[in-house]
Design a protein around this motif. Structure first.
Motif, PDB file in Angstrom:
ATOM      1  N   ARG A   1       0.799  -1.232   0.000  1.00 30.93           N
ATOM      2  CA  ARG A   1       0.000   0.000   0.000  1.00 30.93           C
ATOM      3  C   ARG A   1       0.831   1.281   0.000  1.00 30.93           C
ATOM      4  NH1 ARG A   1      -4.787  -2.064   3.954  1.00 30.93           N
ATOM      5  NH2 ARG A   1      -5.653  -3.516   2.452  1.00 30.93           N
ATOM      6  N   GLY A   2       1.870   1.282  -0.814  1.00 29.83           N
ATOM      7  CA  GLY A   2       2.675   2.486  -0.962  1.00 29.83           C
ATOM      8  C   GLY A   2       3.791   2.652   0.045  1.00 29.83           C
ATOM      9  N   ALA A   3       3.870   1.766   1.024  1.00 26.80           N
ATOM     10  CA  ALA A   3       4.926   1.852   2.042  1.00 26.80           C
ATOM     11  C   ALA A   3       5.892   0.685   1.883  1.00 26.80           C
ATOM     12  CB  ALA A   3       4.328   1.829   3.448  1.00 26.80           C
TER      13      ALA A   3
ATOM     14  N   PHE B   1       7.968   5.736   2.893  1.00 23.67           N
ATOM     15  CA  PHE B   1       7.294   5.931   1.615  1.00 23.67           C
ATOM     16  C   PHE B   1       8.313   6.388   0.582  1.00 23.67           C
ATOM     17  CE2 PHE B   1       4.103   6.457   4.899  1.00 23.67           C
ATOM     18  CZ  PHE B   1       3.140   5.573   4.461  1.00 23.67           C
ATOM     19  N   HIS B   2       9.341   7.121   1.043  1.00 22.29           N
ATOM     20  CA  HIS B   2      10.457   7.575   0.232  1.00 22.29           C
ATOM     21  C   HIS B   2      11.724   7.261   1.031  1.00 22.29           C
ATOM     22  CE1 HIS B   2       7.690   9.571  -2.454  1.00 22.29           C
ATOM     23  NE2 HIS B   2       7.086  10.075  -1.396  1.00 22.29           N
ATOM     24  N   PRO B   3      12.753   6.661   0.416  1.00 24.16           N
ATOM     25  CA  PRO B   3      13.946   6.233   1.154  1.00 24.16           C
ATOM     26  C   PRO B   3      14.611   7.316   1.996  1.00 24.16           C
ATOM     27  CG  PRO B   3      13.995   5.379  -1.072  1.00 24.16           C
ATOM     28  CD  PRO B   3      12.823   6.317  -1.005  1.00 24.16           C
ATOM     29  N   GLU B   4      14.502   8.572   1.591  1.00 25.74           N
ATOM     30  CA  GLU B   4      15.173   9.624   2.345  1.00 25.74           C
ATOM     31  C   GLU B   4      14.412  10.027   3.603  1.00 25.74           C
ATOM     32  OE1 GLU B   4      12.531  11.444  -0.742  1.00 25.74           O
ATOM     33  OE2 GLU B   4      14.106   9.951  -0.840  1.00 25.74           O
ATOM     34  N   HIS B   5      13.232   9.476   3.808  1.00 25.62           N
ATOM     35  CA  HIS B   5      12.424   9.836   4.976  1.00 25.62           C
ATOM     36  C   HIS B   5      11.921   8.564   5.667  1.00 25.62           C
ATOM     37  CE1 HIS B   5      10.039  12.377   7.538  1.00 25.62           C
ATOM     38  NE2 HIS B   5       8.965  11.693   7.238  1.00 25.62           N
ATOM     39  N   GLN B   6      12.805   7.942   6.477  1.00 29.19           N
ATOM     40  CA  GLN B   6      12.461   6.702   7.166  1.00 29.19           C
ATOM     41  C   GLN B   6      11.824   7.017   8.510  1.00 29.19           C
ATOM     42  OE1 GLN B   6      16.075   4.438   7.362  1.00 29.19           O
ATOM     43  NE2 GLN B   6      16.165   4.184   5.160  1.00 29.19           N
ATOM     44  N   LEU B   7      10.847   6.202   8.871  1.00 34.50           N
ATOM     45  CA  LEU B   7      10.127   6.357  10.131  1.00 34.50           C
ATOM     46  C   LEU B   7      10.253   5.070  10.938  1.00 34.50           C
ATOM     47  CD1 LEU B   7       7.032   7.844   8.368  1.00 34.50           C
ATOM     48  CD2 LEU B   7       8.583   9.130   9.827  1.00 34.50           C
TER      49      LEU B   7
END
Length: 136
Positions: A56-58, A76-82
């Motif tokens: 689902r996009g993640a 969702f984007h490699p530069e912004h990991q949670l």
């Protein structure tokens, strides 16, 4: 690839993750085994086995940092990991459920924020936000 003293994921660990994902999404989710470099205990970089999947996009990753020890994150984007706010787990089931729940909460919060903001064009690559989590 050799991980030094860090063992690969066991069949039981893989079964737990895959079963949890099937329960969460209502279908089989393909997982991929990988190797990644991780800074452990601030001492240096170590190669660790990792388990990766997308839904689902993640994108999700569980890194095995020792026998029975795991780190997890999603993005969702490699530069912004949670992450989950927990540095290490000693139970892979707790690790898997936690990262799924935190991702679900994040998507829900983003959806609420979007719903409360002025109308915008819908992005075609926007993640599917329903159902949010088990039982929702």
């Amino acid at each position: 690839m050799s991980h030094g003293h860090i063992p690969d994921f066991t069949d039981n660990e893989l079964w737990i993750v895959r079963s949890t994902l099937k329960e969460r999404y209502g279908r089989k989710v393909e997982t991929q085994l990988a190797d990644t470099e991780v800074m452990l205990d601030g001492v240096g970089v170590t190669w660790c086995p990792a388990l990766f999947w997308s839904a689902r996009g993640a994108n999700f990753t569980i890194v095995k940092t020792a026998a029975g020890r795991y780190k997890t994150f999603f993005y969702f984007h490699p530069e912004h990991q949670l992450g989950t706010g927990i540095d290490n787990y000693d139970d892979i089931a707790d690790c898997t459920v936690s990262v799924l729940q935190v991702e679900s909460d994040h998507v829900r919060a983003q959806k609420i924020k979007t719903d409360e903001s002025p109308a915008q064009d819908d992005a075609p690559d926007k993640p599917d936000t329903s159902p949010i989590f088990w039982g929702d």
